[in-house]
Write a protein that holds these residues in place. Structure first.
Motif, PDB file in Angstrom:
ATOM      1  N   GLU A 172      -3.873 -12.451   1.714  1.00 18.75           N
ATOM      2  CA  GLU A 172      -4.818 -13.107   2.619  1.00 18.75           C
ATOM      3  C   GLU A 172      -4.276 -14.353   3.298  1.00 18.75           C
ATOM      4  N   VAL A 173      -3.258 -14.992   2.728  1.00 17.62           N
ATOM      5  CA  VAL A 173      -2.763 -16.246   3.289  1.00 17.62           C
ATOM      6  C   VAL A 173      -2.241 -16.081   4.721  1.00 17.62           C
ATOM      7  N   ASN A 174      -1.672 -14.927   5.054  1.00 15.31           N
ATOM      8  CA  ASN A 174      -1.118 -14.699   6.389  1.00 15.31           C
ATOM      9  C   ASN A 174      -2.012 -13.833   7.276  1.00 15.31           C
ATOM     10  N   PRO A 176      -4.606 -12.489   9.964  1.00 12.03           N
ATOM     11  CA  PRO A 176      -5.082 -12.969  11.268  1.00 12.03           C
ATOM     12  C   PRO A 176      -6.599 -13.096  11.285  1.00 12.03           C
ATOM     13  N   TYR A 184      -3.486  -5.535   9.949  1.00 14.72           N
ATOM     14  CA  TYR A 184      -2.685  -6.293   8.997  1.00 14.72           C
ATOM     15  C   TYR A 184      -2.878  -5.773   7.567  1.00 14.72           C
ATOM     16  N   CYS A 188      -0.084  -3.905   5.126  1.00 11.25           N
ATOM     17  CA  CYS A 188       0.270  -4.418   3.799  1.00 11.25           C
ATOM     18  C   CYS A 188       0.083  -3.349   2.731  1.00 11.25           C
ATOM     19  N   TYR A 231      -0.425  -8.521  18.690  1.00 11.28           N
ATOM     20  CA  TYR A 231      -0.258  -8.728  17.252  1.00 11.28           C
ATOM     21  C   TYR A 231       0.750  -7.748  16.649  1.00 11.28           C
ATOM     22  N   LEU A 235       3.851  -9.153  14.552  1.00 13.35           N
ATOM     23  CA  LEU A 235       4.115  -8.742  13.181  1.00 13.35           C
ATOM     24  C   LEU A 235       5.495  -8.109  13.060  1.00 13.35           C
ATOM     25  N   LYS A 238       8.048 -10.873  13.044  1.00  8.37           N
ATOM     26  CA  LYS A 238       8.024 -11.593  11.762  1.00  8.37           C
ATOM     27  C   LYS A 238       8.759 -10.808  10.678  1.00  8.37           C
ATOM     28  N   ASP A 242      12.087 -11.880   8.428  1.00  5.19           N
ATOM     29  CA  ASP A 242      11.937 -12.111   6.974  1.00  5.19           C
ATOM     30  C   ASP A 242      13.134 -11.562   6.195  1.00  5.19           C
TER      31      ASP A 242
END
Length: 242
Positions: A172-174, A176, A184, A188, A231, A235, A238, A242
């Protein structure tokens, strides 16, 4: 006090005309399932939703219901996230408050989830009765997302969605704050766990204004497409870094 097994979050933005009938359906849900929490998010509504929430809850005086107030609407995803963060269940879920999705479907999702014994599983609906044009739109968005992100995704915006609190706490921290939240969470789950679909019936909207899904104006749908495409590639970038 009975421990809460399942929390169902319903984000509500200007759905005053749907709320009384929605509450009646939720009554049947709470009667059918113990250890259930209903989290209603008043997601910055500018109509009379707050008053109707108060009236309907006063009729029931039920401990199964909780209202989370978001003073200013910050997006579809933000409302859902606020509801999930305030939920007590060890299993979390969400669906829409527009009565196009049946809250009772969450019980089917729960049954499937409990058979897996895997906290990385996400269970979601798969709409079977859609118009050809809407099904084609969903297929196209799913195909584009799959090609860009390298994971097979379909029926991204179908509801309900159900997953463990362990899964939510991890990702949940990342997350949108707009309509990209569905994409999202599915990404995941596909990347780090498993997605299980089950068939659901998608009803016509009978009251209120569509906000991006079925029945939305071309202008609203175009905005949703543009944000989702943006988005997807945000993503993808990103993930590459990573």
């Amino acid at each position: 006090m009975t421990e809460t097994l399942l929390s169902l979050v319903l984000p509500c933005y200007n759905e005053q005309d749907n709320l009384p009938a929605l509450f009646e359906r939720l009554d049947k849900l709470t009667q059918a399932k113990q250890q259930l929490e209903i989290v209603l998010v008043n997601n910055g509504s500018t109509d009379n939703s707050a008053l109707i929430f108060e009236q309907e809850l006063n009729k029931r005086n039920s401990k199964n219901f909780k209202v989370v107030n978001v003073p200013v609407n910050k997006g579809y995803g933000f409302g859902i996230l606020e509801g999930l963060r305030n939920a007590k269940g060890e299993i979390l879920s969400y669906t829409h408050a527009d009565r196009q999705t049946d809250p009772m479907d969450v019980l089917k999702a729960l049954e499937i989830f409990q058979k897996q014994n895997n906290p990385a599983v996400l269970v979601k609906g798969f709409r079977k009765n859609r118009k050809a044009s809407e099904a084609f739109f969903s297929y196209g968005m799913g195909l584009l997302s799959s090609l860009a992100l390298g994971e097979r995704l379909s029926e991204i915006n179908a509801q309900p969605k159900l997953f463990s609190k362990v899964f939510f706490d991890r990702f949940e921290v990342n997350a949108p704050h707009d309509f990209s939240l569905d994409l999202y969470l599915l990404y995941c789950a596909k990347k780090h766990g498993q997605i299980i679909d089950f068939p659901v019936y998608f009803a016509k909207r009978v009251a209120g204004e569509a906000k991006g899904g079925s029945g939305s104006s071309f202008k609203v749908r175009k905005k949703l497409i543009k944000r989702t495409l943006t988005y997807i590639f945000e993503l993808k970038k990103k993930l590459k870094n990573d």
